[in-house]
Write an enzyme that holds these catalytic residues in place. Structure first.
Site, PDB file in Angstrom:
ATOM      1  N   HIS A   1      39.625  27.873 -35.685  1.00  0.00           N
ATOM      2  CA  HIS A   1      40.787  28.061 -36.563  1.00  0.00           C
ATOM      3  C   HIS A   1      42.013  28.208 -35.655  1.00  0.00           C
ATOM      4  O   HIS A   1      41.896  28.711 -34.534  1.00  0.00           O
ATOM      5  CB  HIS A   1      40.545  29.349 -37.359  1.00  0.00           C
ATOM      6  CG  HIS A   1      41.524  29.631 -38.432  1.00  0.00           C
ATOM      7  ND1 HIS A   1      42.770  30.160 -38.191  1.00  0.00           N
ATOM      8  CD2 HIS A   1      41.443  29.480 -39.778  1.00  0.00           C
ATOM      9  CE1 HIS A   1      43.407  30.334 -39.347  1.00  0.00           C
ATOM     10  NE2 HIS A   1      42.620  29.930 -40.325  1.00  0.00           N
TER      11      HIS A   1
ATOM     12  N   ASP B   1      35.283  35.285 -33.217  1.00  0.00           N
ATOM     13  CA  ASP B   1      36.027  35.257 -34.477  1.00  0.00           C
ATOM     14  C   ASP B   1      34.990  35.194 -35.596  1.00  0.00           C
ATOM     15  O   ASP B   1      34.396  34.153 -35.855  1.00  0.00           O
ATOM     16  CB  ASP B   1      36.947  34.032 -34.483  1.00  0.00           C
ATOM     17  CG  ASP B   1      37.583  33.786 -35.845  1.00  0.00           C
ATOM     18  OD1 ASP B   1      37.227  34.484 -36.810  1.00  0.00           O
ATOM     19  OD2 ASP B   1      38.426  32.873 -35.929  1.00  0.00           O
TER      20      ASP B   1
ATOM     21  N   GLN C   1      34.427  34.101 -40.843  1.00  0.00           N
ATOM     22  CA  GLN C   1      33.600  33.377 -41.824  1.00  0.00           C
ATOM     23  C   GLN C   1      32.120  33.751 -41.725  1.00  0.00           C
ATOM     24  O   GLN C   1      31.294  33.157 -42.417  1.00  0.00           O
ATOM     25  CB  GLN C   1      33.755  31.862 -41.626  1.00  0.00           C
ATOM     26  CG  GLN C   1      35.156  31.355 -41.831  1.00  0.00           C
ATOM     27  CD  GLN C   1      35.657  31.506 -43.268  1.00  0.00           C
ATOM     28  OE1 GLN C   1      34.880  31.683 -44.203  1.00  0.00           O
ATOM     29  NE2 GLN C   1      36.961  31.429 -43.445  1.00  0.00           N
TER      30      GLN C   1
ATOM     31  N   LYS D   1      38.170  38.240 -46.892  1.00  0.00           N
ATOM     32  CA  LYS D   1      37.167  37.165 -46.982  1.00  0.00           C
ATOM     33  C   LYS D   1      35.786  37.733 -47.305  1.00  0.00           C
ATOM     34  O   LYS D   1      34.824  37.002 -47.461  1.00  0.00           O
ATOM     35  CB  LYS D   1      37.123  36.384 -45.670  1.00  0.00           C
ATOM     36  CG  LYS D   1      38.421  35.625 -45.399  1.00  0.00           C
ATOM     37  CD  LYS D   1      38.321  34.798 -44.163  1.00  0.00           C
ATOM     38  CE  LYS D   1      39.677  34.320 -43.667  1.00  0.00           C
ATOM     39  NZ  LYS D   1      40.280  33.285 -44.497  1.00  0.00           N
TER      40      LYS D   1
ATOM     41  N   CYS E   1      43.758  24.873 -41.416  1.00  0.00           N
ATOM     42  CA  CYS E   1      44.175  25.569 -40.179  1.00  0.00           C
ATOM     43  C   CYS E   1      43.245  25.219 -39.029  1.00  0.00           C
ATOM     44  O   CYS E   1      42.913  26.091 -38.205  1.00  0.00           O
ATOM     45  CB  CYS E   1      44.221  27.082 -40.367  1.00  0.00           C
ATOM     46  SG  CYS E   1      45.386  27.621 -41.602  1.00  0.00           S
TER      47      CYS E   1
HETATM   48  C1  LIG Z   1      37.494  31.254 -38.809  1.00  0.00           C
HETATM   49  C2  LIG Z   1      38.770  31.935 -39.173  1.00  0.00           C
HETATM   50  N1  LIG Z   1      39.437  32.615 -38.244  1.00  0.00           N
HETATM   51  C3  LIG Z   1      40.585  33.257 -38.512  1.00  0.00           C
HETATM   52  C4  LIG Z   1      41.135  33.204 -39.762  1.00  0.00           C
HETATM   53  C5  LIG Z   1      42.400  33.942 -40.032  1.00  0.00           C
HETATM   54  O1  LIG Z   1      42.162  35.005 -40.898  1.00  0.00           O
HETATM   55  P1  LIG Z   1      43.354  35.893 -41.478  1.00  0.00           P
HETATM   56  O2  LIG Z   1      44.320  34.910 -42.100  1.00  0.00           O
HETATM   57  O3  LIG Z   1      42.713  36.782 -42.475  1.00  0.00           O
HETATM   58  O4  LIG Z   1      43.968  36.605 -40.336  1.00  0.00           O
HETATM   59  C6  LIG Z   1      40.492  32.487 -40.760  1.00  0.00           C
HETATM   60  C7  LIG Z   1      41.096  32.366 -42.111  1.00  0.00           C
HETATM   61  O5  LIG Z   1      40.853  31.418 -42.821  1.00  0.00           O
HETATM   62  C8  LIG Z   1      39.276  31.845 -40.469  1.00  0.00           C
HETATM   63  O6  LIG Z   1      38.616  31.164 -41.400  1.00  0.00           O
END
Ligand SMILES: Cc1ncc(COP(=O)(O)O)c(C=O)c1O
Length: 423
Positions: free
Chosen positions: A140, A217, A220, A243, A381
Site C-alpha cells: 500500500h 503492515d 489487512q 478495518k 492506493c
Molecule cells: C495494507 C494497508 N496498509 C495501510 C493502509 C492504511 O490504513 P489507514 O488508512 O487506516 O492508515 C491500508 C488501508 O487501506 C491498507 O490496506
C-alpha cells in the site's frame, strides 16, 4: 486458498466460543439492513473500511454519554473512568496480539500513522547514507511513501522485492536483496489490492538473519485471522481499528520494547513528557513517549469493544466462512466471459480484484452501486501493483465475516448488467 489451515499465524479461537453463526453475526451489524438505491446493501468494500457491530456502537454511545473526560490528568471520577477505558483497551490489544507487555502497544491514528512513527522514530535516528530499506511490490502507498521520504532525508536507498504473475513475493529475489546494508524490511502481511498472504514468518526470519528490523503492515491481516507477534518475532506490527470493526481515527503500533526505548519521540506535546523546563525536557516512558497530546479516547474505547467482539466469535469458523465466500466469488467471477482476475496467490484472504475487458472499473462501480453493491474501483492506493500488471485500475470486492454467497450472486448479476450496458 484455504488460509485457515495453511498458516501458522492462525491460532484457534477459544474453545468456549460458540461455533460461527452467519445469521447471528449479520444481525450484529445494523448497517447491513439498509437499502441503497432501493436495493438491499451488499457491502463488499471491507478492505477500505469494515462496518461496526452493535456492541461497538453501544460502547461509543456509553463512553460519550457517561464516561468522557480527558485522560491521565485529573483525579476526578470521569477522568479516572476515561483513563480506565483507554488503558483497559491497551490490555485487551496486548492479549489480542499476544504481546508480552502493555507498553508494547502504542496508540496511533491508524496504520499510516504507525508506519510514519517508525519512519520518524526509528528511521531518522538509525539510518544513514547508503543504508537500505526493502519493501515489496505489493505494498500500500502507506508502506512506500514514508520510506521514500526517509530516503530523501537520510540518503538511504529503497529496494523492491518483486512479485510473480500470481501476485506472490519472489522469495529468492527478496533474499538476494538482503545484505548487511539492509536496515529495515517493511512488508505487508496481506495485500489490500490482491489479497495475497505473504509468508511473513519466513520473510522475518531471513531479514533478521541479515540484521534488519522488520515492520509488518498488518492492516489487512488482523480483520481476518489471529496474529501472534511473539511467534512472528516481528519488530513492529501496524494496523487500524476501522478495518477490524472498530471506529476510524485510531490504530496501533506494536513495537519491540528495546527498540521503542531507544527511539526518540515522534511528536512533542503533553503527556509524552516526564518534566519540562526551558533548558531540558525529559520524556515519559514507553508507550506514552509516543502518545503526545489528547488522543482519540472515544475511538480507543470503541476499538476495545471491537477487540472484545472479535475475541468473542469463533475466528477459525469465521475465516473458513470467508474462505468459502472468496472461493465462490472467484469461481463465479471467472465464469464471466470478459473478466480477468488479478492475484491468484496460493494463500489469499478477503480480496477479489478483477477487470472486465472493455469496461472502465469506475463505470462498473457506478452501475454496481445502482444495484446496491458497494465495491472499490481504482488503484487501491497500490499503484505499483497496477503498473506490475500493466493496468490502471481494478474492481475490488473485499470481504468480511458477514458477507454471504447470496451477496456474491447479487454482485455477479450486477456485473452481467454492466456487461449488457457495455456490449
Ligand atoms: C495494507 C494497508 N496498509 C495501510 C493502509 C492504511 O490504513 P489507514 O488508512 O487506516 O492508515 C491500508 C488501508 O487501506 C491498507 O490496506
Amino acid at each position: 486458498m484455504n488460509a485457515a489451515t495453511s498458516l501458522k499465524t492462525v491460532v484457534g479461537s477459544a474453545a468456549s466460543t460458540a461455533p460461527f453463526d452467519l445469521v447471528r453475526i449479520r444481525a450484529d451489524f445494523p448497517i447491513l439492513e439498509i437499502t441503497v438505491n432501493g436495493k438491499p446493501l451488499a457491502y463488499l468494500d471491507n478492505a477500505a473500511s469494515a462496518q461496526m457491530p452493535q456492541p461497538v456502537l453501544d460502547r461509543l454511545v456509553q463512553y460519550q454519554t457517561r464516561e468522557h473526560a480527558n485522560i491521565h490528568r485529573a483525579v476526578h471520577y470521569l477522568s479516572e473512568t476515561a483513563t480506565a477505558a483507554y488503558e483497559g483497551a491497551r490490555r485487551k490489544i496486548q492479549r489480542f496480539l499476544n504481546a508480552r507487555e502493555e507498553r508494547e502497544v502504542i496508540y496511533t491514528r491508524g496504520t499510516t500513522d504507525a508506519i510514519n512513527l517508525v519512519m520518524h522514530g526509528y528511521g531518522r535516528a538509525f539510518l544513514g547514507k547508503d543504508d537500505e530499506i526493502i519493501v515489496s511490490q505489493l505494498e500500500h502507498h502507506s508502506n512506500i511513501v514514508p520510506w521514500q521520504l526517509l530516503c530523501e532525508q537520510t540518503g538511504a536507498r529503497l529496494r523492491v522485492a518483486a512479485i510473480n504473475d500470481a501476485g506472490e513475493v519472489e522469495l529468492e529475489q527478496y533474499s538476494a536483496l538482503l545484505s548487511p546494508r539492509t536496515k529495515i524490511v517493511a512488508i505487508g502481511h496481506v495485500s489490500n489490492a490482491l489479497g495475497t498472504i505473504n509468508p511473513i514468518g519466513e520473510m522475518i526470519e531471513r531479514a533478521h538473519g541479515a540484521g534488519a528490523v522488520v515492520l509488518v503492515d498488518g492492516a489487512q491481516a488482523v480483520p481476518h485471522f489471529a496474529v501472534d507477534v511473539q511467534s512472528l518475532d516481528c519488530d513492529f506490527y501496524a494496523f487500524s481499528s476501522h478495518k477490524m470493526f472498530g471506529p476510524t481515527g485510531v490504530g496501533v503500533l506494536y513495537g519491540r520494547p528495546s527498540l521503542l526505548d531507544a527511539m526518540p519521540p515522534y511528536q512533542g506535546g503533553g503527556d509524552m513528557i516526564a518534566s519540562v523546563t526551558f533548558e531540558r525536557t525529559e520524556y515519559n516512558v514507553v508507550p506514552y513517549k509516543f502518545e503526545a497530546g489528547t488522543p482519540n479516547i472515544a475511538g480507543v474505547a470503541g476499538f476495545g469493544a471491537a477487540i472484545d467482539y472479535l475475541s468473542s466469535i469463533d475466528r477459525r469458523g469465521a475465516l473458513a466462512h470467508e474462505d468459502d465466500v472468496l472461493a465462490y466469488a472467484t469461481e463465479r467471477v471467472s465464469e464471466i466471459p470478459n473478466a480477468t482476475i488479478f492475484g491468484n496467490a496460493r494463500h489469499k484472504t478477503g480480496v477479489l480484484s478483477f477487470v472486465l475487458e472493455g469496461v472502465h472499473p469506475h463505470d462498473a462501480g457506478t452501475i454496481l452501486d445502482s444495484e446496491g453493491v458497494a465495491v472499490r474501483t481504482g488503484q487501491h492506493c497500490a499503484q505499483p501493483i497496477m503498473d506490475r500488471f500493466g493496468i490502471t485500475a481494478t474492481i475490488r470486492a473485499s470481504l468480511a465475516i458477514y458477507n454471504t454467497r447470496d451477496e456474491i450472486d447479487v454482485l455477479v448479476r450486477a456485473l452481467e448488467r454492466v456487461r449488457g450496458v457495455f456490449a
